[in-house]
Design a protein around this motif. Sequence first.
Motif, PDB file in Angstrom:
ATOM      1  N   GLY A 195      -0.943  -3.213   5.780  1.00 37.15           N
ATOM      2  CA  GLY A 195       0.336  -2.568   6.056  1.00 37.15           C
ATOM      3  C   GLY A 195       1.241  -2.539   4.831  1.00 37.15           C
ATOM      4  N   GLN A 196       1.088  -3.531   3.975  1.00 34.23           N
ATOM      5  CA  GLN A 196       1.956  -3.589   2.791  1.00 34.23           C
ATOM      6  C   GLN A 196       1.627  -2.511   1.777  1.00 34.23           C
ATOM      7  OE1 GLN A 196       3.163  -7.375   1.461  1.00 34.23           O
ATOM      8  NE2 GLN A 196       1.833  -8.415   2.900  1.00 34.23           N
ATOM      9  N   ALA A 197       0.413  -1.993   1.838  1.00 37.11           N
ATOM     10  CA  ALA A 197       0.023  -0.998   0.842  1.00 37.11           C
ATOM     11  C   ALA A 197      -0.106   0.407   1.418  1.00 37.11           C
ATOM     12  CB  ALA A 197      -1.291  -1.402   0.190  1.00 37.11           C
ATOM     13  N   ILE A 198      -0.380   0.504   2.728  1.00 37.53           N
ATOM     14  CA  ILE A 198      -0.750   1.814   3.244  1.00 37.53           C
ATOM     15  C   ILE A 198       0.133   2.269   4.412  1.00 37.53           C
ATOM     16  CG2 ILE A 198      -2.534   1.041   4.897  1.00 37.53           C
ATOM     17  CD1 ILE A 198      -2.829   4.005   2.433  1.00 37.53           C
ATOM     18  N   SER A 199       1.264   1.581   4.649  1.00 39.97           N
ATOM     19  CA  SER A 199       2.069   1.992   5.804  1.00 39.97           C
ATOM     20  C   SER A 199       2.800   3.308   5.582  1.00 39.97           C
ATOM     21  CB  SER A 199       3.041   0.882   6.189  1.00 39.97           C
ATOM     22  OG  SER A 199       3.740   0.462   5.061  1.00 39.97           O
ATOM     23  N   LEU A 200       2.876   3.754   4.328  1.00 41.36           N
ATOM     24  CA  LEU A 200       3.596   5.013   4.083  1.00 41.36           C
ATOM     25  C   LEU A 200       2.986   6.207   4.821  1.00 41.36           C
ATOM     26  CD1 LEU A 200       5.983   6.347   2.640  1.00 41.36           C
ATOM     27  CD2 LEU A 200       4.504   6.727   0.676  1.00 41.36           C
ATOM     28  N   PRO A 231       5.430  -6.102   7.913  1.00 48.93           N
ATOM     29  CA  PRO A 231       4.007  -6.222   8.271  1.00 48.93           C
ATOM     30  C   PRO A 231       3.672  -7.511   9.024  1.00 48.93           C
ATOM     31  CG  PRO A 231       4.269  -5.656   5.950  1.00 48.93           C
ATOM     32  CD  PRO A 231       5.629  -5.958   6.466  1.00 48.93           C
ATOM     33  N   VAL A 245       5.363   1.920  14.682  1.00 52.89           N
ATOM     34  CA  VAL A 245       4.752   2.155  13.370  1.00 52.89           C
ATOM     35  C   VAL A 245       5.721   1.716  12.273  1.00 52.89           C
ATOM     36  CG1 VAL A 245       3.950   3.921  11.778  1.00 52.89           C
ATOM     37  CG2 VAL A 245       3.211   3.982  14.136  1.00 52.89           C
ATOM     38  N   THR A 272       8.205  -6.358   3.916  1.00 57.47           N
ATOM     39  CA  THR A 272       7.198  -5.818   3.018  1.00 57.47           C
ATOM     40  C   THR A 272       7.717  -5.904   1.587  1.00 57.47           C
ATOM     41  OG1 THR A 272       5.773  -3.917   2.625  1.00 57.47           O
ATOM     42  CG2 THR A 272       8.043  -3.425   3.189  1.00 57.47           C
ATOM     43  N   ASN A 273       6.927  -5.453   0.615  1.00 56.25           N
ATOM     44  CA  ASN A 273       7.368  -5.503  -0.775  1.00 56.25           C
ATOM     45  C   ASN A 273       8.414  -4.426  -1.045  1.00 56.25           C
ATOM     46  OD1 ASN A 273       5.787  -2.984  -1.780  1.00 56.25           O
ATOM     47  ND2 ASN A 273       4.465  -4.149  -0.427  1.00 56.25           N
ATOM     48  N   LEU A 294       1.032   6.170   7.374  1.00 57.02           N
ATOM     49  CA  LEU A 294       1.148   5.918   8.818  1.00 57.02           C
ATOM     50  C   LEU A 294       2.520   6.342   9.320  1.00 57.02           C
ATOM     51  CD1 LEU A 294      -0.378   2.410   9.604  1.00 57.02           C
ATOM     52  CD2 LEU A 294      -0.961   4.547  10.676  1.00 57.02           C
ATOM     53  N   PHE A 295       3.525   5.971   8.534  1.00 51.01           N
ATOM     54  CA  PHE A 295       4.913   6.282   8.882  1.00 51.01           C
ATOM     55  C   PHE A 295       5.120   7.799   8.861  1.00 51.01           C
ATOM     56  CE2 PHE A 295       9.565   5.934   7.672  1.00 51.01           C
ATOM     57  CZ  PHE A 295       9.954   5.331   8.837  1.00 51.01           C
ATOM     58  N   ILE A 323       2.217  -3.203  -5.851  1.00 47.99           N
ATOM     59  CA  ILE A 323       1.883  -2.126  -4.914  1.00 47.99           C
ATOM     60  C   ILE A 323       2.368  -0.772  -5.393  1.00 47.99           C
ATOM     61  CG2 ILE A 323       2.419  -1.286  -2.616  1.00 47.99           C
ATOM     62  CD1 ILE A 323       2.201  -4.355  -1.917  1.00 47.99           C
ATOM     63  N   GLU A 324       1.471   0.209  -5.308  1.00 47.98           N
ATOM     64  CA  GLU A 324       1.834   1.585  -5.626  1.00 47.98           C
ATOM     65  C   GLU A 324       1.448   2.457  -4.432  1.00 47.98           C
ATOM     66  OE1 GLU A 324       0.793   2.471 -10.042  1.00 47.98           O
ATOM     67  OE2 GLU A 324      -0.605   0.971  -9.325  1.00 47.98           O
ATOM     68  N   PRO A 325       2.413   2.737  -3.554  1.00 45.33           N
ATOM     69  CA  PRO A 325       2.092   3.438  -2.304  1.00 45.33           C
ATOM     70  C   PRO A 325       1.393   4.776  -2.510  1.00 45.33           C
ATOM     71  CG  PRO A 325       4.332   2.600  -2.258  1.00 45.33           C
ATOM     72  CD  PRO A 325       3.821   2.368  -3.636  1.00 45.33           C
ATOM     73  N   SER A 341      -2.447  -2.819  15.718  1.00 48.50           N
ATOM     74  CA  SER A 341      -1.751  -4.096  15.530  1.00 48.50           C
ATOM     75  C   SER A 341      -2.210  -5.145  16.521  1.00 48.50           C
ATOM     76  CB  SER A 341      -0.241  -3.914  15.667  1.00 48.50           C
ATOM     77  OG  SER A 341       0.232  -3.107  14.627  1.00 48.50           O
ATOM     78  N   LEU A 354       9.282   3.903   1.947  1.00 47.57           N
ATOM     79  CA  LEU A 354       9.486   4.172   3.369  1.00 47.57           C
ATOM     80  C   LEU A 354      10.866   4.758   3.620  1.00 47.57           C
ATOM     81  CD1 LEU A 354       7.874   1.029   5.068  1.00 47.57           C
ATOM     82  CD2 LEU A 354       6.974   3.346   5.023  1.00 47.57           C
ATOM     83  N   MET A 368      -3.593  -5.443   9.650  1.00 47.22           N
ATOM     84  CA  MET A 368      -2.338  -4.704   9.536  1.00 47.22           C
ATOM     85  C   MET A 368      -1.325  -5.462   8.698  1.00 47.22           C
ATOM     86  SD  MET A 368      -2.616  -1.762  10.763  1.00 47.22           S
ATOM     87  CE  MET A 368      -0.996  -1.089  11.045  1.00 47.22           C
ATOM     88  N   GLN A 369      -1.339  -6.778   8.832  1.00 48.70           N
ATOM     89  CA  GLN A 369      -0.405  -7.585   8.049  1.00 48.70           C
ATOM     90  C   GLN A 369      -0.677  -7.420   6.559  1.00 48.70           C
ATOM     91  OE1 GLN A 369      -0.608 -11.728   8.933  1.00 48.70           O
ATOM     92  NE2 GLN A 369       0.843 -12.265   7.345  1.00 48.70           N
ATOM     93  N   GLY A 420       1.519  -8.724  17.238  1.00 49.82           N
ATOM     94  CA  GLY A 420       0.203  -8.159  17.544  1.00 49.82           C
ATOM     95  C   GLY A 420      -0.674  -9.162  18.270  1.00 49.82           C
ATOM     96  N   ALA A 470       3.079  -7.461  12.722  1.00 58.60           N
ATOM     97  CA  ALA A 470       1.755  -7.104  13.235  1.00 58.60           C
ATOM     98  C   ALA A 470       0.993  -8.372  13.573  1.00 58.60           C
ATOM     99  CB  ALA A 470       0.979  -6.277  12.213  1.00 58.60           C
ATOM    100  N   TYR A 471       1.129  -9.374  12.703  1.00 63.31           N
ATOM    101  CA  TYR A 471       0.417 -10.621  12.946  1.00 63.31           C
ATOM    102  C   TYR A 471       1.007 -11.368  14.152  1.00 63.31           C
ATOM    103  CZ  TYR A 471      -0.997 -15.439  12.385  1.00 63.31           C
ATOM    104  OH  TYR A 471      -1.455 -16.702  12.620  1.00 63.31           O
ATOM    105  N   MET A 511       7.196  -0.598  -1.466  1.00 61.07           N
ATOM    106  CA  MET A 511       6.879   0.074  -0.211  1.00 61.07           C
ATOM    107  C   MET A 511       8.147   0.354   0.580  1.00 61.07           C
ATOM    108  SD  MET A 511       4.775   1.468   1.727  1.00 61.07           S
ATOM    109  CE  MET A 511       3.077   1.077   1.407  1.00 61.07           C
ATOM    110  N   GLY A 555       5.434  -1.153   9.349  1.00 62.87           N
ATOM    111  CA  GLY A 555       5.596  -0.702   7.972  1.00 62.87           C
ATOM    112  C   GLY A 555       6.596  -1.546   7.204  1.00 62.87           C
ATOM    113  N   PRO A 584      -4.511  -7.673  13.929  1.00 60.49           N
ATOM    114  CA  PRO A 584      -3.232  -8.110  13.364  1.00 60.49           C
ATOM    115  C   PRO A 584      -3.341  -8.557  11.909  1.00 60.49           C
ATOM    116  CG  PRO A 584      -4.002  -9.671  15.021  1.00 60.49           C
ATOM    117  CD  PRO A 584      -4.870  -8.459  15.128  1.00 60.49           C
TER     118      PRO A 584
END
Lengths: 337, 449
Positions: free
Chosen positions: B91-96, A75, A68, A296-297, B98-99, B169-171, B80, A304, B87-88, A82, A78-79, A300, A72, B84
């Motif tokens: 994942g940049q916006a919503i992985s928080l 990303p 995970v 990632t950006n 998930l983590f 992005i604003e997580p 994933s 994290l 998630m790619q 994955g 994943a591509y 984020m 995170g 894929p």
Amino acid sequence: MTLEIIGISVLWLFLFGYVIVASIDFGAGFFSAYSDIAKKKHILHKIIQRYLSPVWEVTNVFLVFFFVGIVGFFPKTAYYYGTILLVPASIAILLLAIRGSYYAFNTYGGTERKWYLFAYGLTGLFIPASLSIVLTISEGGFIEKQGETLTLLYKTLFVSPLTWSVVLLSITSVLYISATFLTYYANEAGDMQARELLRKYALSWSGPTILSALLIIYQLRHHNPEHYSNMLNVAWMFAISFLFFVLTVYLLWKKRYFGWAFVSLVMQYAFAFYAYGISHYPYLLYPYLTIYDGFTNKTMAIALVIAFIAGFLLLIPSLYLLLKLFLFNKKYVKGQL
Amino acid sequence: MWKYDPVLFSRLLTELTLTFHIIYATIGVGVPLMIAIAQWVGIRKNDEHYILLARRWTRGFVITVAVGVVTGTAIGLQLSLLWPNFMQLAGQAISLPLFMETFAFFFEAIFLGIYLYTWDRFENQKKHLLLLIPVAIGSSASAMFITMVNAFMNTPQGFELKDGVITNIEPLVAMFNPAMPTKVAHVLTTAYMTSAFVLASIAAWHLMRGNRHVYHKKALHLTMKTAFIFSLASALVGDLSGKFLAEYQPEKLAAAEWHFETSTHAPLVLFGTLDENNNVKNAIEIPYALSILAHNHPGAEVKGLNEFPEDEIPPLYIHYLFDVMVTIGILLTMVSAVYWLGKQRKWKFIMNKWFLALLVTTGPLAMLAIEAGWYFTEVGRQPWILRGYMKTAEAATSSGHVDTMLVAFSILYLILGIASVTVLINMFRKNPVEKELAERSREREVVSQ
């Protein structure tokens, strides 16, 4: 230190944690099954059960945490991973599922059957083998990229000596790590018969791990020269790792300080694991993906890292409590609780 | 001709994994709370029966947790492996969340391990109960974080997408999206409700079969009471969810209700069929009910499907899924209300065989409603995987082996399903309540002597 480096270091740490705790678990399963076949079950079974029971679920989380986390922080993995790992990763999931659930059925359900134990032992070797394939793939040369389509070259992967050396290292390491830890655990429990048997296993698996590790380094020289030359740059880390290896074997041989023997083993693997990781830098997947273009950006990443620190502060005391109540509790270890 | 389509197989495999996982996940979220309630009542009333209830539930719970953990690992990786591209991007916006879910899960796993092995370590039972609190918090927090991700798929926000590049992005904004409050509340309340009904089914089963031990009566009473409370809560949240849909995902509500033309005073359509011109036949219509569900006002205007482009309308069969979920929800609330009233007024029939038989069905029915609800919300989001940004078909893997994996996982879930049920049945059959109660009282005598 850049955020990319912090991210990958944290993930690498958790992967290392998984390698150690899962190896103990996988090896224990194998020894448990083996001792049954070799009619030595009465010696090993209890000690292994006492260790495994309260911690089995925790082991799995390290792996979940890693995959995970990597999606995170990076990303794009994943591509890439994955897409190509569908089959190998699915096999690993299937094996993990069988192993995890049958352990619970057996231990808590009380339905003890021979073939459960057997499947449990075998999956303990197949799972590390199937997971280690990811490391082989990361070395590059096993993926075909046509436009946007990625394909895993199964045949090339299957016949590559590198694949099999990595598989060999993963299996021998599982047995070596597990046996060394359980020797310490049996010694704490005061079970001398189990300790001697496990010590013998640990010593006999120590040599093969080093040999297979050397084999991998040799093959990388041809398979991925860039990685190989980076490895030479951190040769000193491998050297320290080897010194720890010698120390562990010496202590086991002399039957002294089993706890320190295990600590030294962890250090040996830590140095080798990090040396491998550092020399792999900056690639996540040769030659397509580095930690920089897969990152990632920034927002984020910071979120994290904060979540990670907060989570860690929560986990450390909890893990400490778990260890204190079971692993370092003399009464529990000796079976008096 | 039959053609291999990775999108179709990816959908099937994800559906399969989630269908199976949600059973164990729901139990995993709800049962710790039930165990905690039973143990707490047992300590407060100093009643051995409730303590034993907690102990036996825990033993069963571990089996379901194991299957929940391994199938949860499967879906975590399958996200994933099968999606894929999704998630790619996402994942940049919503992985928080998930983590954070893995942390919650970690927390739960550690304390569950401790709780399981420390039943007799503490003089003071309350200390042991304290260990369960992190388990319950951890499992509910896991559910919350995962549902946040699902909510994000329905109402994505907290980023900008330009030419496939995601920026700004604003997580936290992504996490706390409009779908999140009602979805999280709905998932949690229904999980507690379903778990209570499942445990009630077990107690009712024993009573129906003629075992009138007071242990089972206490179990039934505790679980039905809890189930009733959470049924009411679920109904309330369900109503709020309807209002959320009307505001943010009107096409989902309209498809669920076969509401084709935007209109005021809209009726709620239950079941029925559609003819080729999309006229509703054979349905039960409750006047104004849809307007009330959507906007709390019988004259309110509800958007119809005519306002949406045809290729962005979800499949119309979700109407039945919605109806199954709602009907079961209402039915179960009524059954548990009748039981509760009957208990208060000392009506005899609540211990009749036929009424107990009805109670036995509540657990399976509640689980069926959970499945229908998830199918409804997932299929109802189609054709989108990330509503307004990415379609499901664009998100899937291009791998050529998804069909084989579908077969492999089908076999796995079949084996795990059968094995877990068999193990549970054997476990409790071998060790009936009466036997365990007798053993425990013997032990206590030995201790007190």
